[in-house]
Design a protein around this motif. Sequence first.
Motif, PDB file in Angstrom:
ATOM      1  N   UNK A 172      21.329 -47.267 -54.824  1.00 36.18           N
ATOM      2  CA  UNK A 172      19.887 -47.068 -54.915  1.00 36.18           C
ATOM      3  C   UNK A 172      19.404 -45.938 -54.012  1.00 36.18           C
ATOM      4  N   UNK A 173      19.975 -45.836 -52.831  1.00 33.88           N
ATOM      5  CA  UNK A 173      19.614 -44.778 -51.895  1.00 33.88           C
ATOM      6  C   UNK A 173      20.044 -43.430 -52.454  1.00 33.88           C
ATOM      7  N   UNK A 174      21.206 -43.370 -53.047  1.00 30.79           N
ATOM      8  CA  UNK A 174      21.703 -42.112 -53.631  1.00 30.79           C
ATOM      9  C   UNK A 174      20.826 -41.677 -54.796  1.00 30.79           C
ATOM     10  N   UNK A 175      20.383 -42.613 -55.606  1.00 25.69           N
ATOM     11  CA  UNK A 175      19.533 -42.255 -56.750  1.00 25.69           C
ATOM     12  C   UNK A 175      18.191 -41.712 -56.298  1.00 25.69           C
ATOM     13  N   UNK A 176      17.673 -42.261 -55.200  1.00 23.30           N
ATOM     14  CA  UNK A 176      16.346 -41.821 -54.738  1.00 23.30           C
ATOM     15  C   UNK A 176      16.412 -40.565 -53.893  1.00 23.30           C
ATOM     16  N   UNK A 177      17.598 -40.167 -53.496  1.00 25.83           N
ATOM     17  CA  UNK A 177      17.736 -38.970 -52.640  1.00 25.83           C
ATOM     18  C   UNK A 177      17.745 -37.693 -53.451  1.00 25.83           C
TER      19      UNK A 177
END
Length: 177
Positions: A172-177
């Motif tokens: 999820x963090x990678x997608x939002x970055x």
Amino acid sequence: MAWSISGAVQRCANRRVALAALVGVAGCVAGLAWRQARLAGLELLDTRGWYTPQEAAALFDALDRLDGDATFVYAITALTIDMVFPACYGLLLAVLLFRLFGGGAPFYLLPLSVALADVLENATVAALALSHDGTPSPLAWPAAAFTLAKTVLIFATLAAVVAGAALRLRAGVRRSA
């Protein structure tokens, strides 16, 4: 279509089933808390990691000294509340792991294995309690083995939940970055 564990868990992997299982877990926890209070807070077999026939017999002797019905209460709750509990938490955790790993990795089998070990433990503990004659029983050995298996599998299940949550969070963090 052939029945499979994966297919059954997939059909159950929805909010309604998870909520029902959660309510079941909460109800069982309340019932088991009542049992613990009723049995004067004694350390019961299913909360230990391991025990011997002598330790099991000592517990049943302590329950008999508590009052005439305490051993029976332990046996009956092992066959009722403590049989529903593994079904509820096993289903809840299987659904959670299925959702976390998308069904690709069969980690959902861990909580089902915990639940099976717990059910076998409960059945043997109830048999021990109902047949207690004041002497150690060799039936305590398989009961203790089921308790140990349950304990080890609980830790493996919780580790899988933590790992799945961490992987999901990282994705999820990678997608939002």
